[in-house]
Design an enzyme around this catalytic site. Structure first.
Site, PDB file in Angstrom:
ATOM      1  CE  LYS A 267      90.230 -14.724 113.838  1.00 38.58           C
ATOM      2  NZ  LYS A 267      90.957 -13.524 114.282  1.00 38.58           N
TER       3      LYS A 267
ATOM      4  CB  THR B  85      81.229 -19.083 123.797  1.00 36.79           C
ATOM      5  OG1 THR B  85      81.189 -17.877 123.024  1.00 36.79           O
ATOM      6  CG2 THR B  85      79.839 -19.653 123.956  1.00 36.79           C
TER       7      THR B  85
ATOM      8  NE  ARG C  66      90.909 -18.893 126.382  1.00 42.81           N
ATOM      9  CZ  ARG C  66      90.532 -19.497 125.263  1.00 42.81           C
ATOM     10  NH1 ARG C  66      89.257 -19.774 125.051  1.00 42.81           N
ATOM     11  NH2 ARG C  66      91.423 -19.868 124.356  1.00 42.81           N
TER      12      ARG C  66
ATOM     13  CD  GLU D 197      87.972 -23.636 130.728  1.00 40.52           C
ATOM     14  OE1 GLU D 197      86.961 -22.932 130.616  1.00 40.52           O
ATOM     15  OE2 GLU D 197      88.593 -24.116 129.754  1.00 40.52           O
TER      16      GLU D 197
ATOM     17  CG  HIS E  20      86.719 -24.599 126.575  1.00 42.86           C
ATOM     18  ND1 HIS E  20      87.489 -23.728 127.301  1.00 42.86           N
ATOM     19  CD2 HIS E  20      86.810 -24.172 125.281  1.00 42.86           C
ATOM     20  CE1 HIS E  20      88.027 -22.833 126.482  1.00 42.86           C
ATOM     21  NE2 HIS E  20      87.624 -23.081 125.258  1.00 42.86           N
ATOM     22  CD  GLN E  21      79.431 -29.134 123.998  1.00 47.21           C
ATOM     23  OE1 GLN E  21      79.044 -29.661 125.026  1.00 47.21           O
ATOM     24  NE2 GLN E  21      78.925 -29.449 122.817  1.00 47.21           N
ATOM     25  CB  ALA E  22      82.103 -23.056 121.972  1.00 48.44           C
TER      26      ALA E  22
HETATM   27  P1  NAD Z   1      89.478 -12.003 117.367  1.00 48.57           P
HETATM   28  O1  NAD Z   1      90.869 -11.613 117.712  1.00 48.57           O
HETATM   29  O2  NAD Z   1      89.108 -12.181 115.923  1.00 48.57           O
HETATM   30  O3  NAD Z   1      88.444 -10.934 117.989  1.00 48.57           O
HETATM   31  C1  NAD Z   1      88.544 -10.421 119.279  1.00 48.57           C
HETATM   32  C2  NAD Z   1      87.875  -9.050 119.274  1.00 48.57           C
HETATM   33  O4  NAD Z   1      87.864  -8.564 120.628  1.00 48.57           O
HETATM   34  C3  NAD Z   1      88.627  -8.008 118.417  1.00 48.57           C
HETATM   35  O5  NAD Z   1      87.736  -7.371 117.530  1.00 48.57           O
HETATM   36  C4  NAD Z   1      89.174  -7.033 119.457  1.00 48.57           C
HETATM   37  O6  NAD Z   1      89.233  -5.695 118.975  1.00 48.57           O
HETATM   38  C5  NAD Z   1      88.124  -7.185 120.552  1.00 48.57           C
HETATM   39  N1  NAD Z   1      88.573  -6.651 121.826  1.00 48.57           N
HETATM   40  C6  NAD Z   1      89.833  -6.454 122.272  1.00 48.57           C
HETATM   41  N2  NAD Z   1      89.803  -5.876 123.490  1.00 48.57           N
HETATM   42  C7  NAD Z   1      88.505  -5.710 123.810  1.00 48.57           C
HETATM   43  C8  NAD Z   1      87.836  -5.149 124.928  1.00 48.57           C
HETATM   44  N3  NAD Z   1      88.518  -4.632 125.969  1.00 48.57           N
HETATM   45  N4  NAD Z   1      86.491  -5.138 124.924  1.00 48.57           N
HETATM   46  C9  NAD Z   1      85.797  -5.628 123.873  1.00 48.57           C
HETATM   47  N5  NAD Z   1      86.368  -6.159 122.783  1.00 48.57           N
HETATM   48  C10 NAD Z   1      87.709  -6.203 122.755  1.00 48.57           C
HETATM   49  O7  NAD Z   1      89.187 -13.325 118.193  1.00 48.57           O
HETATM   50  P2  NAD Z   1      88.063 -14.420 117.890  1.00 48.57           P
HETATM   51  O8  NAD Z   1      88.611 -15.448 116.981  1.00 48.57           O
HETATM   52  O9  NAD Z   1      86.779 -13.752 117.557  1.00 48.57           O
HETATM   53  O10 NAD Z   1      87.975 -15.125 119.335  1.00 48.57           O
HETATM   54  C11 NAD Z   1      87.479 -14.431 120.468  1.00 48.57           C
HETATM   55  C12 NAD Z   1      87.753 -15.237 121.699  1.00 48.57           C
HETATM   56  O11 NAD Z   1      86.962 -16.429 121.681  1.00 48.57           O
HETATM   57  C13 NAD Z   1      89.191 -15.781 121.830  1.00 48.57           C
HETATM   58  O12 NAD Z   1      90.056 -14.820 122.391  1.00 48.57           O
HETATM   59  C14 NAD Z   1      89.019 -16.967 122.722  1.00 48.57           C
HETATM   60  O13 NAD Z   1      89.204 -16.560 124.058  1.00 48.57           O
HETATM   61  C15 NAD Z   1      87.560 -17.381 122.534  1.00 48.57           C
HETATM   62  N6  NAD Z   1      87.414 -18.721 121.940  1.00 48.57           N
HETATM   63  C16 NAD Z   1      86.679 -19.654 122.603  1.00 48.57           C
HETATM   64  C17 NAD Z   1      86.514 -20.923 122.069  1.00 48.57           C
HETATM   65  C18 NAD Z   1      85.668 -21.986 122.740  1.00 48.57           C
HETATM   66  O14 NAD Z   1      85.731 -23.158 122.348  1.00 48.57           O
HETATM   67  N7  NAD Z   1      84.866 -21.676 123.732  1.00 48.57           N
HETATM   68  C19 NAD Z   1      87.126 -21.241 120.849  1.00 48.57           C
HETATM   69  C20 NAD Z   1      87.866 -20.250 120.197  1.00 48.57           C
HETATM   70  C21 NAD Z   1      88.006 -18.997 120.743  1.00 48.57           C
END
Ligand code: NAD
Length: 330
Positions: free
Chosen positions: A153, A231, A233, A262, A294-296
């Site tokens: 997403k 952004t 983990r 963090e 971690h404010q994204a």
């Molecule tokens: P999502 O589940 O929609 O998408 C994750 C994608 O990563 C999927 O398409 C999956 O196939 C892919 N993936 C799985 N294993 C992989 C690999 N080995 N190599 C490459 N891609 C791989 O998740 P999302 O909603 O897009 O969120 C992604 C990440 O963003 C979350 O897991 C979370 O850690 C992080 N996040 C950070 C913040 C922030 O404030 N900084 C906020 C929300 C989410």
């Protein structure tokens, strides 16, 4: 239901109280949930937690023994929960799978613009009546090869925005996203993406397979001067390896909203303390490193969605309905 809300801040209270139409009994607790603080949740059927709460097997055992039945995450990521242990103990774990992918993607783009055009330096310079342009040279994003690791997403939103800049979009994901292919994204092996990109943005979840996906070996594949944005983990990056790569010039810019250690730093005001984390302090000292705490995710829209989905997850559980956002052992 009676809900113990750990790691709660003023904004959690504001948005959760506003969304609490089912009159759950919300008790806001400032401490992070760990095995030490778990007794605070005694007799609470629901605990509500955030990303730096530690739901390891010890904490989960204490919670289960005290009567907790539901763990409601206020996040999408669930790498801080031992799902196997929770399943064994009969605890249901729910999360907020999507609250605003735009918030995170937009923050990643903000970091790229800030680092490329050195806006942090420009802002401070002009405030100091220093109007020199020396050291502020950037590069066009138009035609720039941008590598996206993880096109779920958030990665998809990021691709959409970068397409608007006219970038060449490259991606690595074991499960390619048809919407990204429609946008013109070219999927390739991770090694090829690392070698061809001038900007690399990480959007995959933290799992055993992605832990330190950026390490000394994968950093060697980078073009000298590459911009790395994380952004997602902190555990995706091996910090000492990236420090070496910044020193050698292999990484030319680093933008991180997340950091592996963090939990000892972020979300607190530590401005009066001496930070003991030498790696963090070293990163802070580099002129081409931008760190946000971690404010994204931190937009009004995202907090409204987190609060409403969290409370509807709890309402589903309370009513005995299937929990659509349950995290299950795969
Ligand atoms: P999502 O589940 O929609 O998408 C994750 C994608 O990563 C999927 O398409 C999956 O196939 C892919 N993936 C799985 N294993 C992989 C690999 N080995 N190599 C490459 N891609 C791989 O998740 P999302 O909603 O897009 O969120 C992604 C990440 O963003 C979350 O897991 C979370 O850690 C992080 N996040 C950070 C913040 C922030 O404030 N900084 C906020 C929300 C989410």
């Amino acid at each position: 239901m009676k809900v113990a809300i750990f790691s709660s801040k003023s904004y959690d209270q504001q948005f959760l109280k506003a969304a609490n139409t089912n009159d759950h009994e919300l008790i806001f607790l400032e401490p992070r949930l760990t095995a030490t603080t778990a007794p605070l949740a005694k007799d609470f059927p629901v605990v509500c937690v955030f990303i730096n709460d530690q739901l390891d097997s010890e904490t989960l055992e204490i919670l289960a023994a005290q009567g907790t039945q539901l763990v409601a995450l206020r996040s999408a990521g669930f790498n801080n929960v031992d799902i196997a242990k929770a399943t064994e103990l009969g605890l249901t774990v729910v999360r907020v799978p999507a609250y605003s992918p735009y918030s995170v993607a937009e923050h990643a783009v903000g970091m790229i613009l800030m680092l490329n055009r050195k806006l942090y330096r420009a802002y401070n310079r002009v405030r100091d009546d220093n109007f020199s342009l020396e050291g502020l040279l950037g590069f066009d994003l138009h035609n720039c090869p941008v590598g996206i690791v993880g096109t779920g997403k958030i990665g998809q939103c990021f691709a959409q925005i970068m397409k608007g800049f006219g970038c060449q979009l490259l991606a690595y994901d074991p499960y390619p996203n048809p919407a990204c292919i429609d946008l013109g994204v070219t999927y390739m092996a991770l090694e090829d993406l690392l070698a061809q990109s001038k900007i690399i943005s990480l959007h995959c979840p933290l799992m055993p397979e992605t832990h330190h996906i950026i390490n000394a070996q994968t950093l060697r594949a980078f073009q000298p001067g590459t911009m790395l944005i994380n952004t997602s983990r902190g555990g995706l990056i091996d910090t000492p390896a990236v420090i070496d790569a910044i020193k050698s010039g292999q990484v030319g810019y680093l933008g991180i909203d997340v950091y592996e250690q963090e939990e000892n730093l972020f979300f607190e005001d530590l401005s009066d303390t001496v930070i003991q984390d030498d790696h963090f302090q070293l990163l802070q000292s580099f002129p081409n490193v931008l760190i946000t705490a971690h404010q994204a995710f931190f937009t009004r829209n995202a907090l409204e969605n987190i609060a409403s989905t969290t409370l509807s997850n709890i309402a589903d559980f309370a009513a005995g309905r299937p929990c659509v956002n349950q995290v299950k052992l795969t």
